[in-house]
Design a protein around this motif. Sequence first.
Motif, PDB file in Angstrom:
ATOM      1  N   LEU A   1       1.011  -1.185  -0.052  1.00 48.62           N
ATOM      2  CA  LEU A   1       0.527   0.315  -0.429  1.00 48.62           C
ATOM      3  C   LEU A   1       1.036   1.194   0.266  1.00 48.62           C
ATOM      4  N   THR A   2       0.179   2.248  -0.962  1.00 49.36           N
ATOM      5  CA  THR A   2       1.598   2.765  -1.183  1.00 49.36           C
ATOM      6  C   THR A   2       0.824   4.416  -0.040  1.00 49.36           C
ATOM      7  N   VAL A   3       1.507   5.279   0.546  1.00 48.54           N
ATOM      8  CA  VAL A   3       1.279   6.414   1.269  1.00 48.54           C
ATOM      9  C   VAL A   3       2.114   7.873   0.716  1.00 48.54           C
ATOM     10  N   ARG A   4       1.732   8.845   1.337  1.00 49.34           N
ATOM     11  CA  ARG A   4       2.694   9.472   1.191  1.00 49.34           C
ATOM     12  C   ARG A   4       2.138  10.731   1.828  1.00 49.34           C
ATOM     13  N   THR A   5       3.211  11.526   2.210  1.00 47.39           N
ATOM     14  CA  THR A   5       3.161  13.200   2.491  1.00 47.39           C
ATOM     15  C   THR A   5       3.222  14.403   1.825  1.00 47.39           C
ATOM     16  N   THR A   6       2.156  14.319   2.418  1.00 48.19           N
ATOM     17  CA  THR A   6       1.467  16.247   1.982  1.00 48.19           C
ATOM     18  C   THR A   6       1.868  18.089   2.437  1.00 48.19           C
ATOM     19  N   ARG A   7       1.857  18.103   1.763  1.00 46.84           N
ATOM     20  CA  ARG A   7       1.648  19.769   2.457  1.00 46.84           C
ATOM     21  C   ARG A   7      -0.021  20.304   2.642  1.00 46.84           C
ATOM     22  N   CYS A   8      -0.893  20.685   2.689  1.00 49.54           N
ATOM     23  CA  CYS A   8      -2.109  20.596   2.672  1.00 49.54           C
ATOM     24  C   CYS A   8      -2.531  21.659   1.095  1.00 49.54           C
ATOM     25  N   ARG A   9      -1.522  22.175   1.561  1.00 48.34           N
ATOM     26  CA  ARG A   9      -2.427  23.332  -0.172  1.00 48.34           C
ATOM     27  C   ARG A   9      -2.195  22.358  -1.440  1.00 48.34           C
ATOM     28  N   ARG A  10      -1.433  21.520  -1.792  1.00 50.28           N
ATOM     29  CA  ARG A  10      -1.580  20.575  -2.532  1.00 50.28           C
ATOM     30  C   ARG A  10      -3.021  19.970  -2.907  1.00 50.28           C
ATOM     31  N   TRP A  11      -3.815  19.879  -1.577  1.00 47.80           N
ATOM     32  CA  TRP A  11      -4.863  19.000  -1.696  1.00 47.80           C
ATOM     33  C   TRP A  11      -6.234  19.232  -2.593  1.00 47.80           C
ATOM     34  N   SER A  12      -6.427  20.975  -2.434  1.00 44.13           N
ATOM     35  CA  SER A  12      -8.206  21.193  -3.285  1.00 44.13           C
ATOM     36  C   SER A  12      -6.997  21.000  -4.958  1.00 44.13           C
ATOM     37  N   THR A  13      -5.838  21.415  -5.463  1.00 48.41           N
ATOM     38  CA  THR A  13      -5.414  20.744  -6.417  1.00 48.41           C
ATOM     39  C   THR A  13      -5.667  19.673  -7.482  1.00 48.41           C
ATOM     40  N   ARG A  14      -4.798  18.769  -6.669  1.00 52.18           N
ATOM     41  CA  ARG A  14      -4.070  18.228  -7.327  1.00 52.18           C
ATOM     42  C   ARG A  14      -5.586  16.850  -7.023  1.00 52.18           C
ATOM     43  N   LYS A  15      -6.231  16.944  -5.936  1.00 60.51           N
ATOM     44  CA  LYS A  15      -7.618  16.228  -5.160  1.00 60.51           C
ATOM     45  C   LYS A  15      -6.555  14.766  -5.680  1.00 60.51           C
ATOM     46  N   GLU A  18      -9.953  11.807  -3.365  1.00 62.83           N
ATOM     47  CA  GLU A  18      -9.810  10.936  -3.958  1.00 62.83           C
ATOM     48  C   GLU A  18      -9.097   9.477  -4.300  1.00 62.83           C
ATOM     49  N   VAL A  19      -7.765   9.365  -3.760  1.00 60.28           N
ATOM     50  CA  VAL A  19      -6.905   8.175  -3.454  1.00 60.28           C
ATOM     51  C   VAL A  19      -7.170   8.521  -2.017  1.00 60.28           C
ATOM     52  N   THR A  20      -7.379   8.691  -1.349  1.00 55.44           N
ATOM     53  CA  THR A  20      -7.219   8.447   0.153  1.00 55.44           C
ATOM     54  C   THR A  20      -8.358   8.175   1.186  1.00 55.44           C
ATOM     55  N   ASN A  21      -7.819   7.591   2.280  1.00 54.02           N
ATOM     56  CA  ASN A  21      -8.939   7.865   3.092  1.00 54.02           C
ATOM     57  C   ASN A  21      -8.961   8.323   4.754  1.00 54.02           C
ATOM     58  N   GLN A  22      -7.639   8.398   5.406  1.00 49.26           N
ATOM     59  CA  GLN A  22      -7.570   8.876   6.160  1.00 49.26           C
ATOM     60  C   GLN A  22      -6.083   9.514   5.937  1.00 49.26           C
ATOM     61  N   ILE A  23      -6.142  11.038   6.998  1.00 48.44           N
ATOM     62  CA  ILE A  23      -4.576  11.919   6.948  1.00 48.44           C
ATOM     63  C   ILE A  23      -4.225  12.003   8.820  1.00 48.44           C
TER      64      ILE A  23
ATOM     65  N   ASN B  67      -1.157  11.166   4.685  1.00 44.51           N
ATOM     66  CA  ASN B  67      -1.463  10.735   4.562  1.00 44.51           C
ATOM     67  C   ASN B  67      -2.384   8.744   3.801  1.00 44.51           C
ATOM     68  N   LEU B  68      -3.148   8.413   4.193  1.00 45.12           N
ATOM     69  CA  LEU B  68      -2.856   6.502   4.357  1.00 45.12           C
ATOM     70  C   LEU B  68      -3.890   6.216   3.764  1.00 45.12           C
ATOM     71  N   ARG B  69      -3.556   5.373   2.173  1.00 44.46           N
ATOM     72  CA  ARG B  69      -4.574   4.667   1.285  1.00 44.46           C
ATOM     73  C   ARG B  69      -6.143   3.995   2.440  1.00 44.46           C
ATOM     74  N   GLN B  70      -5.719   3.850   3.839  1.00 40.96           N
ATOM     75  CA  GLN B  70      -5.170   2.496   4.368  1.00 40.96           C
ATOM     76  C   GLN B  70      -7.304   3.462   5.385  1.00 40.96           C
ATOM     77  N   SER B  71      -8.631   3.080   5.325  1.00 41.20           N
ATOM     78  CA  SER B  71      -9.285   3.543   5.928  1.00 41.20           C
ATOM     79  C   SER B  71      -8.949   3.566   7.509  1.00 41.20           C
ATOM     80  N   LYS B  72      -9.937   3.900   8.624  1.00 42.37           N
ATOM     81  CA  LYS B  72      -9.239   4.240   9.862  1.00 42.37           C
ATOM     82  C   LYS B  72      -9.151   3.181  10.821  1.00 42.37           C
ATOM     83  N   ASP B  73     -10.714   2.670   9.865  1.00 40.45           N
ATOM     84  CA  ASP B  73     -10.899   0.915  10.532  1.00 40.45           C
ATOM     85  C   ASP B  73      -9.280  -0.247  10.111  1.00 40.45           C
TER      86      ASP B  73
END
Lengths: 456, 124
Positions: A1-15, A18-23, B67-73
């Motif tokens: 599973l791939t995740v990444r770290t991001t600065r907040c300002r990219r969130w609205s422009t790069r969308k 849509e591919v992430t579930n939690q921050i 930010n993570l691909r997984q849901s919080k559950d």
Amino acid sequence: LTVRTTRCRRWSTRKFYEVTNQIVLTSHLVDLNYIAFSKAVWDKLTPEQQATVQKAADDAAESGRQAQLKKEEELVSFLREKGLDIYEPDLNAFRDPCAGAICRQLNSRPAGPKACSTRSTRSATDLPGLSRRHGGPDMTSIVKWFLRGAEIVAATMMAAMFLTFILQIAIRYSAKLEWLAEAVSDPRAEPLRLDAGIVPGAVGLDRLLGCGLRGARARSCHLRSLSRRPRQSGAPLVRSWPAAAVCGGLIWSVEPTWSKFFILRLKKTATLNGLFGDWIRMRDIYSIYILFWCVAARYGWRFISAFRHGAPDDRPARTRRGPRNVTGMTRHEFRGLACLLTLFFWRGSARPSPIRSSSPPWSTLALAARTSARRQGLMDGLYQSFILLAVPLFIVAANIMNAGTISDRLLQFCVAAVGRFRGGLGHVNVVASLIFSGMSGSAVADAAGSARSSSR
Amino acid sequence: MSIASAQELATFFPEFSIFATGYVHQDAAHQVAVFNDPLMDPFKQKVEDELGVKLLSVMYLGRRNVNLRQSKDELTVMKPEDLAGVNLRMPGSDAWQFLGKALGANPDADGLHRDLHRAFDRFG
């Protein structure tokens, strides 16, 4: 599973939402940029001007800071609306291991900036605790050889395609000129054709390769500087044989060229009267070949000096010519050799079958002009690989589009048109490619043009 | 006038990598305080002397979060150990990789991304 770290300002422009579930609000890095100013310019300014510039920089940073802080707050509620889980972890637990790691890093080297000032060229990779990951030495060298090999193959193919393209144009237009058809079909002109084929080809390709490979070469030079090992000195003969080959080939062609001159000297009436009137003499046109003798002289001198002073690489003056590449030659020698090889191996690709198998590439030009039937066959052979011929030109065209910001504008248009759909990046890519292919008709140009912009 | 990041400066002066390290700066105001502190003077002086560049001010780029691909559950992160085994996509430079490791995760050097950029650079 791939995740990444991001600065907040990219969130609205790069969308990314849509591919992430939690921050997880780790806030692990409070990121910064410095506003930098040329010291030379700064010193020319009056104190008042300096104060003004300083104030402008501070004000700009401050207004950006406030806007960014405000946006961060807005984004949290915006993303919560989108259904993302946003929460703060136990920050103390995160701070401790990070702080611990920093301490280890700091303790393992003398503290303070002064301690490092003696070695300012060191990179961050030299910091203890940040040591580079080492693969096995064998694997690294294999990968390196593969990369270099791919570079060489790519360079050769590029050269072959350029040459074929140029030849095609030459045949196309020269075939219409009766005088040239007569000249090249004259059996006495056979050696001259050798000159006409090989010398401009070699010189021109040398230049072309020089332009096309500049980026790749810079990169491989960089790679080499990482893995520098003591240079081995070899016999001068071995080291400078490409120069000798070029020189020998050119000297070999001097005699036939001279005899052509001799003929033209006798035929003072030989003029371009069919085209421009009789005031242009063929002899004057052919005197351009004297230039090629200068090339021969240059390579000959290099060969001789290699004998007198040892291998070129052993001389300090040679270092500014750049390091040797994988074949053990300098880049000049390598390019010269690549040109020659290209000229000799290319011939199989576009030659129609009736021509005798031992015919060298330059004879295709003559044959093309000689008989229309064979010319037709040759043209067919060339057109079959037409797409290949055009690849370098498409790349050039795409680069021009990049420089002229067409591809950026195109991408912006697509973002505006379809960027709002779910999976917008993919949609934008598809539509941008669609429009781009309407302009270029080539996947390669697409990759070099719009894909380059979208990957930024 | 231009902007330069601490990571960029760290390729010339290793000591600048401290400003690219996690949890050194606490917030935007702290960044400004650090930049204007006398502690920063030798850093600035060195950039001026050796690069011919004067650092005028510090810009706040925002806080970086995970930010993570997984849901919080599936995965709830409260402490670094929770990130163990999670692949974290981060830039390839050592300062970034170090940061990822310090977070407790498994930093991944953006492999595909980097190769793409290299490929496009080659044509440009």
